[in-house]
Motif scaffolding. Structure first.
Motif, PDB file in Angstrom:
ATOM      1  N   LYS A 146      11.523  -8.431  -2.086  1.00  0.00           N
ATOM      2  CA  LYS A 146      10.100  -8.123  -2.304  1.00  0.00           C
ATOM      3  C   LYS A 146       9.895  -6.630  -2.565  1.00  0.00           C
ATOM      4  N   GLY A 147      10.674  -5.781  -1.886  1.00  0.00           N
ATOM      5  CA  GLY A 147      10.564  -4.330  -2.116  1.00  0.00           C
ATOM      6  C   GLY A 147      10.871  -3.984  -3.569  1.00  0.00           C
ATOM      7  N   SER A 148      11.876  -4.632  -4.131  1.00  0.00           N
ATOM      8  CA  SER A 148      12.220  -4.380  -5.540  1.00  0.00           C
ATOM      9  C   SER A 148      11.094  -4.872  -6.456  1.00  0.00           C
ATOM     10  N   PHE A 149      10.504  -5.996  -6.107  1.00  0.00           N
ATOM     11  CA  PHE A 149       9.356  -6.517  -6.872  1.00  0.00           C
ATOM     12  C   PHE A 149       8.186  -5.537  -6.816  1.00  0.00           C
ATOM     13  N   LEU A 150       7.843  -5.087  -5.596  1.00  0.00           N
ATOM     14  CA  LEU A 150       6.658  -4.209  -5.455  1.00  0.00           C
ATOM     15  C   LEU A 150       6.858  -2.894  -6.209  1.00  0.00           C
ATOM     16  N   CYS A 151       8.025  -2.286  -6.042  1.00  0.00           N
ATOM     17  CA  CYS A 151       8.287  -0.996  -6.724  1.00  0.00           C
ATOM     18  C   CYS A 151       8.321  -1.186  -8.233  1.00  0.00           C
ATOM     19  N   SER A 152       8.962  -2.262  -8.692  1.00  0.00           N
ATOM     20  CA  SER A 152       9.066  -2.494 -10.145  1.00  0.00           C
ATOM     21  C   SER A 152       7.687  -2.745 -10.752  1.00  0.00           C
ATOM     22  N   GLN A 153       6.828  -3.450 -10.013  1.00  0.00           N
ATOM     23  CA  GLN A 153       5.498  -3.737 -10.560  1.00  0.00           C
ATOM     24  C   GLN A 153       4.656  -2.467 -10.636  1.00  0.00           C
ATOM     25  N   ALA A 154       4.664  -1.690  -9.544  1.00  0.00           N
ATOM     26  CA  ALA A 154       3.840  -0.473  -9.526  1.00  0.00           C
ATOM     27  C   ALA A 154       4.337   0.539 -10.562  1.00  0.00           C
ATOM     28  N   VAL A 155       5.643   0.743 -10.624  1.00  0.00           N
ATOM     29  CA  VAL A 155       6.202   1.688 -11.608  1.00  0.00           C
ATOM     30  C   VAL A 155       6.115   1.089 -13.016  1.00  0.00           C
ATOM     31  N   GLY A 156       6.375  -0.214 -13.121  1.00  0.00           N
ATOM     32  CA  GLY A 156       6.344  -0.883 -14.433  1.00  0.00           C
ATOM     33  C   GLY A 156       4.984  -0.747 -15.105  1.00  0.00           C
ATOM     34  N   ARG A 157       3.905  -0.770 -14.328  1.00  0.00           N
ATOM     35  CA  ARG A 157       2.563  -0.626 -14.926  1.00  0.00           C
ATOM     36  C   ARG A 157       2.397   0.749 -15.561  1.00  0.00           C
ATOM     37  N   ILE A 158       2.971   1.761 -14.915  1.00  0.00           N
ATOM     38  CA  ILE A 158       2.905   3.123 -15.475  1.00  0.00           C
ATOM     39  C   ILE A 158       3.822   3.234 -16.701  1.00  0.00           C
ATOM     40  N   MET A 159       5.038   2.713 -16.572  1.00  0.00           N
ATOM     41  CA  MET A 159       5.977   2.764 -17.707  1.00  0.00           C
ATOM     42  C   MET A 159       5.407   2.018 -18.916  1.00  0.00           C
ATOM     43  N   ALA A 160       4.752   0.894 -18.656  1.00  0.00           N
ATOM     44  CA  ALA A 160       4.215   0.087 -19.771  1.00  0.00           C
ATOM     45  C   ALA A 160       3.187   0.881 -20.570  1.00  0.00           C
TER      46      ALA A 160
ATOM     47  N   THR B 126       0.840  -1.212   0.000  1.00  0.00           N
ATOM     48  CA  THR B 126       0.000   0.000   0.000  1.00  0.00           C
ATOM     49  C   THR B 126       0.872   1.258   0.000  1.00  0.00           C
ATOM     50  N   ASP B 127       1.969   1.256   0.755  1.00  0.00           N
ATOM     51  CA  ASP B 127       2.909   2.389   0.754  1.00  0.00           C
ATOM     52  C   ASP B 127       3.429   2.639  -0.663  1.00  0.00           C
ATOM     53  N   VAL B 128       3.849   1.561  -1.310  1.00  0.00           N
ATOM     54  CA  VAL B 128       4.473   1.684  -2.640  1.00  0.00           C
ATOM     55  C   VAL B 128       3.450   2.213  -3.637  1.00  0.00           C
ATOM     56  N   GLU B 129       2.234   1.648  -3.611  1.00  0.00           N
ATOM     57  CA  GLU B 129       1.221   2.082  -4.589  1.00  0.00           C
ATOM     58  C   GLU B 129       0.826   3.538  -4.375  1.00  0.00           C
ATOM     59  N   THR B 130       0.709   3.938  -3.092  1.00  0.00           N
ATOM     60  CA  THR B 130       0.365   5.334  -2.803  1.00  0.00           C
ATOM     61  C   THR B 130       1.467   6.255  -3.311  1.00  0.00           C
ATOM     62  N   MET B 131       2.721   5.900  -3.034  1.00  0.00           N
ATOM     63  CA  MET B 131       3.831   6.747  -3.483  1.00  0.00           C
ATOM     64  C   MET B 131       3.840   6.867  -5.006  1.00  0.00           C
ATOM     65  N   VAL B 132       3.756   5.741  -5.678  1.00  0.00           N
ATOM     66  CA  VAL B 132       3.875   5.760  -7.145  1.00  0.00           C
ATOM     67  C   VAL B 132       2.730   6.564  -7.763  1.00  0.00           C
ATOM     68  N   ASN B 133       1.511   6.400  -7.237  1.00  0.00           N
ATOM     69  CA  ASN B 133       0.374   7.174  -7.762  1.00  0.00           C
ATOM     70  C   ASN B 133       0.552   8.663  -7.497  1.00  0.00           C
ATOM     71  N   ASP B 134       1.038   9.008  -6.295  1.00  0.00           N
ATOM     72  CA  ASP B 134       1.244  10.428  -5.962  1.00  0.00           C
ATOM     73  C   ASP B 134       2.330  11.054  -6.839  1.00  0.00           C
ATOM     74  N   VAL B 135       3.410  10.311  -7.043  1.00  0.00           N
ATOM     75  CA  VAL B 135       4.512  10.833  -7.874  1.00  0.00           C
ATOM     76  C   VAL B 135       4.006  11.057  -9.300  1.00  0.00           C
TER      77      VAL B 135
END
Ligand SMILES: NC(=O)c1ccc[n+]([C@@H]2O[C@H](COP(=O)([O-])OP(=O)(O)OC[C@H]3O[C@@H](n4cnc5c(N)ncnc54)[C@H](OP(=O)(O)O)[C@@H]3O)[C@@H](O)[C@H]2O)c1
Length: 255
Positions: A121-135, A73-82
């Motif tokens: 797992k942190g690298s997985f979570l960040c890569s997935q959340a950011v990767g969806r935007i990059m894709a 949830t932290d990662v998704e909130t950050m990525v959406n806010d950024v």
């Protein structure tokens, strides 16, 4: 003939664990190359202070963000806010990491879980959340910060070397799966570098000289010496490079 460009002007980069050590040096370097930088970590004040120093020196735009990368949830909130605030995410540097030392036969399950959940797992979570935007924008670069200990083992580090070996393979897996979306994924693997993370070993004179004795280059690295590899891999100069591990380790794994 195209001339390779190391310019990052106009790009937005997230650096996890960017408040201190290697991540701080990377954030400074990316900002110096023209990128806006988002510095995240669990200690907000540290991230904020680093961002202020970067802005004073480079004039770069950016954000400081409190985020525990092992929490989805932290990662998704950050990525959406950024993305909401800066309008794009071009570069993710998965740098945040932790370590500790335990003989394998005494390694507590909780410590295994803690190190794996931040480093891997942190690298997985960040890569997935950011990767969806990059894709969606069909472009992007992910640079993982692995370790020479993702390639060779040391005593008392079963949890850490497993996490960094995992990061190395996660890099390859994402490089293969995300290439069709225009996303490159690489792994920079530092050797021993003077930071808080390495201090328990490197501040002990006996252990320090033992580590130096293992290094062909004959000295410990500085955080700033990791930065060039990250800028290179994040830039268009590396447009045909994906799935690799680049050791920046003073020759540690060459022996
Ligand atoms: N130094 C070395 O010799 C060496 C060698 C090879 C690889 N590395 C790798 O280099 C990377 C950077 O380490 P460093 O040496 O620069 O150590 P460091 O100064 O301790 O940096 C680690 C950073 O990660 C952040 N972090 C830790 N857990 C986090 C979490 N759950 N969520 C968000 N941020 C978190 C920390 O900030 P907060 O505490 O505020 O969250 C800190 O800013 C790590 O991945 C490490 O494994 C280091």
């Amino acid at each position: 003939m195209d001339v390779p460009s190391f310019e990052l002007t106009g790009r937005v980069a997230i650096v996890t664990g960017g408040g201190t050590g290697i991540g701080k040096a990377i954030a400074f370097g990316l900002a110096g190359a023209g990128a806006s930088v988002v510095i995240c970590g669990r200690r907000f004040k540290t991230c904020e202070s680093t961002l202020r120093q970067i802005q004073e020196k480079t004039g770069a735009k950016g954000m400081a963000y409190q985020c525990n990368i092992s929490k989805k949830t932290d990662v998704e909130t950050m990525v959406n806010d950024v993305f909401g605030s800066l309008g794009r995410i071009d570069i993710l540097v998965n740098n945040a990491g932790v370590t500790s030392d335990y003989p394998f036969l005494e390694l507590p399950e909780e410590e295994w879980d803690r190190v794996i959940s931040i480093n891997l797992k942190g690298s997985f979570l960040c890569s997935q959340a950011v990767g969806r935007i990059m894709a969606r924008s069909k472009q992007g670069v992910i640079v993982n910060i692995g370790s020479q200990l993702g390639e060779v083992a040391r005593p008392n580090k079963a949890h850490y070397v497993s996490s960094k070996g995992g990061v190395k393979m996660l890099t390859k897996a994402l490089a293969v799966e995300l290439a069709p979306y225009g996303i490159r994924v690489n792994n920079v693997a530092p050797g021993p570098v003077d930071t808080d993370l390495a201090a328990p070993v490197l501040s002990d004179p006996r252990l320090r000289s033992e580590v130096i004795g293992r290094l062909p280059i004959g000295r410990i690295g500085k955080p700033s010496e990791i930065v060039g590899a990250v800028i290179f891999l994040a830039s268009d100069a590396a447009s045909f490079i994906t799935g690799v591990t680049l050791y920046v380790d003073g020759g540690y794994v060459a022996i």
